[in-house]
Design a protein around this motif. Structure first.
Motif, PDB file in Angstrom:
ATOM      1  N   ALA A   1      52.388  42.196  50.381  1.00  7.89           N
ATOM      2  CA  ALA A   1      50.996  41.867  50.074  1.00  7.89           C
ATOM      3  C   ALA A   1      50.143  41.727  51.314  1.00  7.89           C
ATOM      4  CB  ALA A   1      50.950  40.570  49.254  1.00  7.89           C
ATOM      5  N   THR A   2      50.729  41.293  52.433  1.00 12.99           N
ATOM      6  CA  THR A   2      49.936  41.083  53.648  1.00 12.99           C
ATOM      7  C   THR A   2      49.629  42.371  54.382  1.00 12.99           C
ATOM      8  OG1 THR A   2      51.977  40.673  54.875  1.00 12.99           O
ATOM      9  CG2 THR A   2      50.818  38.749  53.983  1.00 12.99           C
ATOM     10  N   GLU A   3      50.253  43.473  53.983  1.00 10.22           N
ATOM     11  CA  GLU A   3      50.085  44.715  54.721  1.00 10.22           C
ATOM     12  C   GLU A   3      49.562  45.841  53.838  1.00 10.22           C
ATOM     13  OE1 GLU A   3      53.606  45.650  56.952  1.00 10.22           O
ATOM     14  OE2 GLU A   3      54.011  43.544  57.361  1.00 10.22           O
ATOM     15  N   LEU A   4      48.848  45.473  52.779  1.00  6.56           N
ATOM     16  CA  LEU A   4      48.303  46.456  51.867  1.00  6.56           C
ATOM     17  C   LEU A   4      46.785  46.499  51.997  1.00  6.56           C
ATOM     18  CD1 LEU A   4      50.385  45.618  48.686  1.00  6.56           C
ATOM     19  CD2 LEU A   4      50.681  47.602  50.142  1.00  6.56           C
ATOM     20  N   PHE A   5      46.237  47.645  51.636  1.00  6.43           N
ATOM     21  CA  PHE A   5      44.788  47.797  51.587  1.00  6.43           C
ATOM     22  C   PHE A   5      44.416  48.146  50.156  1.00  6.43           C
ATOM     23  CE2 PHE A   5      41.075  50.570  51.527  1.00  6.43           C
ATOM     24  CZ  PHE A   5      40.147  49.760  52.162  1.00  6.43           C
ATOM     25  N   GLY A   6      43.401  47.493  49.644  1.00  2.34           N
ATOM     26  CA  GLY A   6      43.034  47.809  48.283  1.00  2.34           C
ATOM     27  C   GLY A   6      41.835  47.027  47.804  1.00  2.34           C
ATOM     28  N   ILE A   7      41.577  47.167  46.515  1.00  2.00           N
ATOM     29  CA  ILE A   7      40.501  46.442  45.857  1.00  2.00           C
ATOM     30  C   ILE A   7      41.128  45.257  45.148  1.00  2.00           C
ATOM     31  CG2 ILE A   7      38.677  46.587  44.132  1.00  2.00           C
ATOM     32  CD1 ILE A   7      38.633  49.611  44.626  1.00  2.00           C
ATOM     33  N   GLY A   8      40.752  44.084  45.541  1.00  2.00           N
ATOM     34  CA  GLY A   8      41.360  42.917  44.948  1.00  2.00           C
ATOM     35  C   GLY A   8      40.519  41.680  45.137  1.00  2.00           C
ATOM     36  N   ILE A   9      41.073  40.570  44.726  1.00  2.00           N
ATOM     37  CA  ILE A   9      40.389  39.277  44.777  1.00  2.00           C
ATOM     38  C   ILE A   9      41.075  38.425  45.825  1.00  2.00           C
ATOM     39  CG2 ILE A   9      39.695  37.255  43.441  1.00  2.00           C
ATOM     40  CD1 ILE A   9      40.152  39.022  40.911  1.00  2.00           C
ATOM     41  N   PRO A  10      40.383  38.038  46.903  1.00  2.00           N
ATOM     42  CA  PRO A  10      41.008  37.169  47.913  1.00  2.00           C
ATOM     43  C   PRO A  10      41.476  35.855  47.277  1.00  2.00           C
ATOM     44  CG  PRO A  10      38.939  38.080  48.722  1.00  2.00           C
ATOM     45  CD  PRO A  10      39.013  38.433  47.267  1.00  2.00           C
ATOM     46  N   GLY A  11      42.738  35.529  47.525  1.00  2.00           N
ATOM     47  CA  GLY A  11      43.303  34.316  46.939  1.00  2.00           C
ATOM     48  C   GLY A  11      43.560  34.414  45.451  1.00  2.00           C
ATOM     49  N   GLY A  12      43.382  35.608  44.887  1.00  2.00           N
ATOM     50  CA  GLY A  12      43.499  35.766  43.440  1.00  2.00           C
ATOM     51  C   GLY A  12      44.887  35.494  42.895  1.00  2.00           C
ATOM     52  N   ALA A  13      45.923  35.955  43.591  1.00  2.00           N
ATOM     53  CA  ALA A  13      47.284  35.722  43.128  1.00  2.00           C
ATOM     54  C   ALA A  13      47.629  34.229  43.171  1.00  2.00           C
ATOM     55  CB  ALA A  13      48.276  36.514  43.964  1.00  2.00           C
ATOM     56  N   SER A  14      47.183  33.549  44.225  1.00  2.00           N
ATOM     57  CA  SER A  14      47.393  32.096  44.314  1.00  2.00           C
ATOM     58  C   SER A  14      46.644  31.375  43.198  1.00  2.00           C
ATOM     59  CB  SER A  14      46.933  31.582  45.676  1.00  2.00           C
ATOM     60  OG  SER A  14      47.724  32.114  46.719  1.00  2.00           O
ATOM     61  N   TRP A  15      45.424  31.831  42.951  1.00  2.00           N
ATOM     62  CA  TRP A  15      44.629  31.236  41.864  1.00  2.00           C
ATOM     63  C   TRP A  15      45.292  31.474  40.525  1.00  2.00           C
ATOM     64  CZ3 TRP A  15      42.194  32.885  37.472  1.00  2.00           C
ATOM     65  CH2 TRP A  15      41.207  32.047  36.933  1.00  2.00           C
ATOM     66  N   LEU A  16      45.800  32.695  40.316  1.00  2.00           N
ATOM     67  CA  LEU A  16      46.478  33.032  39.065  1.00  2.00           C
ATOM     68  C   LEU A  16      47.715  32.168  38.874  1.00  2.00           C
ATOM     69  CD1 LEU A  16      46.845  34.988  36.623  1.00  2.00           C
ATOM     70  CD2 LEU A  16      48.137  36.470  38.150  1.00  2.00           C
TER      71      LEU A  16
ATOM     72  N   SER B   1      48.458  29.187  40.163  1.00  2.00           N
ATOM     73  CA  SER B   1      48.233  27.741  40.066  1.00  2.00           C
ATOM     74  C   SER B   1      47.296  27.354  38.945  1.00  2.00           C
ATOM     75  CB  SER B   1      47.660  27.227  41.386  1.00  2.00           C
ATOM     76  OG  SER B   1      46.390  27.828  41.633  1.00  2.00           O
ATOM     77  N   GLY B   2      46.559  28.317  38.415  1.00  2.00           N
ATOM     78  CA  GLY B   2      45.594  28.002  37.386  1.00  2.00           C
ATOM     79  C   GLY B   2      44.259  27.548  37.934  1.00  2.00           C
ATOM     80  N   GLY B   3      43.916  27.990  39.147  1.00  2.00           N
ATOM     81  CA  GLY B   3      42.592  27.675  39.652  1.00  2.00           C
ATOM     82  C   GLY B   3      42.508  27.292  41.108  1.00  2.00           C
ATOM     83  N   ASP B   4      43.617  27.305  41.834  1.00  5.42           N
ATOM     84  CA  ASP B   4      43.617  26.916  43.249  1.00  5.42           C
ATOM     85  C   ASP B   4      43.932  28.144  44.102  1.00  5.42           C
ATOM     86  OD1 ASP B   4      43.762  25.775  45.730  1.00  5.42           O
ATOM     87  OD2 ASP B   4      45.511  24.514  45.305  1.00  5.42           O
ATOM     88  N   ALA B   5      42.912  28.700  44.772  1.00  5.65           N
ATOM     89  CA  ALA B   5      43.106  29.907  45.565  1.00  5.65           C
ATOM     90  C   ALA B   5      43.928  29.664  46.821  1.00  5.65           C
ATOM     91  CB  ALA B   5      41.750  30.502  45.952  1.00  5.65           C
ATOM     92  N   SER B   6      44.175  28.394  47.174  1.00  6.06           N
ATOM     93  CA  SER B   6      44.976  28.082  48.359  1.00  6.06           C
ATOM     94  C   SER B   6      46.420  27.739  48.014  1.00  6.06           C
ATOM     95  CB  SER B   6      44.346  26.907  49.124  1.00  6.06           C
ATOM     96  OG  SER B   6      44.369  25.727  48.328  1.00  6.06           O
ATOM     97  N   ALA B   7      46.789  27.865  46.745  1.00  8.89           N
ATOM     98  CA  ALA B   7      48.145  27.498  46.321  1.00  8.89           C
ATOM     99  C   ALA B   7      49.181  28.416  46.971  1.00  8.89           C
ATOM    100  CB  ALA B   7      48.264  27.580  44.807  1.00  8.89           C
ATOM    101  N   ALA B   8      50.347  27.851  47.245  1.00 15.27           N
ATOM    102  CA  ALA B   8      51.430  28.608  47.879  1.00 15.27           C
ATOM    103  C   ALA B   8      52.242  29.363  46.835  1.00 15.27           C
ATOM    104  CB  ALA B   8      52.333  27.670  48.666  1.00 15.27           C
ATOM    105  N   ILE B   9      52.634  30.573  47.197  1.00 16.04           N
ATOM    106  CA  ILE B   9      53.557  31.370  46.380  1.00 16.04           C
ATOM    107  C   ILE B   9      54.858  31.494  47.160  1.00 16.04           C
ATOM    108  CG2 ILE B   9      54.013  33.641  45.386  1.00 16.04           C
ATOM    109  CD1 ILE B   9      51.071  33.952  44.866  1.00 16.04           C
ATOM    110  N   THR B  10      55.934  31.073  46.549  1.00 17.97           N
ATOM    111  CA  THR B  10      57.236  31.125  47.206  1.00 17.97           C
ATOM    112  C   THR B  10      57.662  32.571  47.405  1.00 17.97           C
ATOM    113  OG1 THR B  10      57.846  29.050  46.130  1.00 17.97           O
ATOM    114  CG2 THR B  10      59.629  30.346  47.100  1.00 17.97           C
TER     115      THR B  10
END
Length: 472
Positions: free
Chosen positions: A294-309, A311-320
Motif C-alpha cells: 500500500a505504501t508503494e502504490l499510485f492510484g485514486i483513493g482516499i487518504p486514511g480511508g483504509a484506516s477509517w474503514l 476503525s469505523g471513523g478514525d483515519a489514524s487507526a493502525a492496521i496490523t
C-alpha cells in the motif's frame, strides 16, 4: 504432476467459480418472478405474465444447472477433502443436509407447479408456488452460508479425540450456526445476487430499447423490454447503495475478526496508520503487480480511508501488517487486486443506478444511447464482482480452511495422489468449460427468441401492455 493439495484447491476453486453463476442467477431472479406473478394474479396483467414466463425460463435453466454443479461440490468434500470432512463432519454436515431436505426440496417441488401448473391450479396456489420457489432459493443460501461463515468465524464447538482421531464436536448449535459472520455474508451475498440479475436484465432490455428508440429498428415487443428495463432499474437503485453500505460494515467486521485477511485486502505488510483506501491502484514498479504494498502504490483513493474503514471513523487507526502474523500469508496480490476490482465495480453500479434513475425521472430514459451502451457493457459485470468477492472471502482466509483451527494443507484427502488430483483437475476444467458454454448458449437462445406471443397468454383481459409499461 501437480501437488495434490494445490490441485485439489484449484479444482474446488474452479468448480465453485462456475457453480456460483447459477445460484446467483436463480436467487437474483426470484424476487423479480414473485413480483411479476403477483401483478399477473392480482391484476390480471398480461404484460406481467409475459415477463414471468420469459424470465422464468432463465430461472429454470439456472436452477437445473446449479443443482448438478452443486451436487458435484458436495462430493468433492469426500473425494478431495476427506480429512476436512472427517474433522468437521458433525458440525458441517447438518447445514448441508438441511439445505437439501428443506430448501432444495421446497424449491424443486413448487418449481414444477410454477413452470407447468398455471392452467391447473388456482391463482392463489400459483402465487404460493412462485413465493415458495423464491423462498427455497434463498433458504439454500442460508444453510450454505451458515456452513461457510462458520469456517470464517468458528464458534460453538470443541475439538475432542475419538479413538485416534481429533474431530470437531458441536457444543452450542446457536452460537455455531448464528456465528458473527453469517448476517454479513448473507446480506452481502443476496444483495449481490439481486444486483447481478438487475444488471443482466437491464443490459438485455437496453439492447432492444436501444435498437428500437435510437437505431429505429421496429420491435413489436418493445413494451416488454421497456418494462423489463424499468423494473431492473428500480432493483438496481435499491441494491447498489445497499451493497456498498453493507460492504463497508462487512469489511469492518473482517478487520475485527480476520485481521490477516484485512491486511491482505489492503496490502499492508508492516503495521501502519493513515493507510489509504485505493479504489483504483497502479504499482510503481512491475514487481509490485505480484507483490503489492500500500505504501508503494499510485492510484485514486482516499487518504486514511483504509484506516477509517477498519476503525469505523478514525483515519489514524493502525492496521496490523502481514509481517506481524506467522506465515504463510494469503496470496496477497490475488486478494488485493480482487478486492480493488470488486469495490470499483460496486461504485460503478451505483453510478449506473443513479444515472438511469435521473434519466427516467427526466423522461428521456429511452433516448440516452450512452446509458444504453453502458448498461449493455455492464450486463455481466455483476458476475465478475461476485467472483472477485468470492476470491477475497476464500483465498483471503488462507492458509486456514477453518480459521485458526485447521489449515488447508491438513484438509486434503491423505491418500490422494498427485496424478489422481491432476487428472480430475484437467477433466473438470474441460467439462465445466463445456457446461458453462452450453448454459450461455441456451440463455442466448432464450433471449434471442424473445418474450412469449401475446396470443398464448393465460391472463384475462386487463390493462393493456402500453398502460402497464406507463404505470411501471
Amino acid at each position: 504432476m501437480v501437488d495434490p493439495v494445490l490441485a485439489s484447491r484449484l479444482q474446488f476453486a474452479l468448480t465453485t467459480i462456475v457453480h456460483i453463476v447459477f445460484p446467483v442467477m436463480s436467487m437474483g431472479l426470484a424476487p423479480f418472478l414473485v413480483y411479476f406473478t403477483y401483478r399477473e394474479v392480482r391484476h390480471g396483467d398480461p404484460l406481467a405474465e409475459r415477463l414471468r414466463r420469459f424470465w422464468g425460463r432463465i430461472f429454470a435453466v439456472s436452477f437445473v444447472v446449479g443443482t448438478v454443479t452443486g451436487i458435484v461440490l458436495e462430493f468433492e468434500f469426500g473425494t478431495n477433502f476427506a480429512a476436512f470432512s472427517a474433522f468437521v463432519g458433525e458440525l458441517f454436515g447438518g447445514p448441508l443436509a438441511t439445505e437439501g431436505m428443506m430448501a432444495f426440496m421446497l424449491e424443486a417441488t413448487f418449481l414444477g407447479i410454477f413452470l407447468f401448473g398455471r392452467e391447473r391450479v388456482s391463482d392463489r396456489l400459483y402465487f404460493l408456488s412462485a413465493f415458495a420457489v423464491g423462498l427455497g432459493s434463498w433458504l439454500s443460501a442460508v444453510w450454505i452460508l451458515v456452513a461457510n461463515s462458520w469456517m470464517q468465524t468458528p464458534r460453538g464447538f470443541e475439538v475432542v479425540t475419538e479413538g485416534s482421531r481429533r474431530v470437531v464436536h458441536l457444543t452450542d448449535p446457536v452460537a455455531a450456526y448464528l456465528n458473527p459472520r453469517f448476517p454479513w455474508m448473507f446480506l452481502h451475498m443476496q444483495t449481490a445476487a439481486v444486483e447481478t440479475v438487475a444488471l443482466f436484465v437491464a443490459g438485455v432490455a437496453a439492447y432492444y430499447v436501444y435498437k428500437h428508440h435510437v437505431r429505429g429498428v421496429e420491435n413489436p415487443d418493445v413494451d416488454f423490454w421497456e418494462a423489463s428495463l424499468k423494473v431492473a432499474i428500480v432493483a438496481l437503485l435499491v441494491a447498489a447503495p445497499l451493497q456498498i453500505a453493507s460492504g463497508d460494515a462487512y469489511a469492518r467486521h473482517v478487520y475485527e475478526t480476520q485481521p490477516q485477511k484485512f491486511a491482505a485486502m489492503e496490502a499492508v505488510w508492516q503495521t501502519e496508520t493513515h493507510v489509504p483506501e485505493y479504489i483504483v491502484a497502479f504499482p510503481t514498479r512491475l514487481s509490485h503487480v505480484l507483490d503489492p504494498r500500500a505504501t508503494e502504490l499510485f492510484g485514486i483513493g482516499i487518504p486514511g480511508g483504509a484506516s477509517w474503514l477498519a476503525s469505523g471513523g478514525d483515519a489514524s487507526a493502525a492496521i496490523t501488517g502481514l509481517e506481524s502474523f506467522p506465515g504463510p500469508h494469503p496470496p496477497v496480490a490475488l486478494v488485493f487486486w480482487s478486492f480493488r476490482l470488486m469495490v470499483g465495480l460496486g461504485f460503478w453500479f451505483l453510478l449506473l443506478a443513479f444515472w438511469a434513475g435521473v434519466r427516467w425521472y427526466r423522461g428521456d430514459l429511452y433516448d440516452d444511447d450512452l446509458l444504453h451502451k453502458a448498461l449493455m457493457g455492464s450486463s455481466l459485470l455483476g458476475l465478475v464482482a461476485v467472483e472477485t468477492g468470492w476470491i477475497v472471502t476464500e483465498v483471503g482466509r488462507q492458509p486456514w480452511v477453518v480459521q485458526g483451527v485447521m489449515k488447508t494443507t491438513e484438509a486434503v484427502s491423505p491418500d490422494l495422489t498427485g496424478g489422481e488430483a491432476t487428472l480430475t483437475l484437467a477433466g473438470f476444467a474441460l467439462g465445466y468449460a463445456a457446461l458453462l458454454a452450453l448454459y450461455a448458449y441456451v440463455v442466448l437462445r432464450i433471449v434471442r427468441a424473445g418474450p412469449p406471443d401475446r396470443s398464448a397468454l393465460h391472463a384475462s383481459d386487463g390493462e393493456t401492455a402500453g398502460e402497464v409499461a406507463a404505470d411501471d
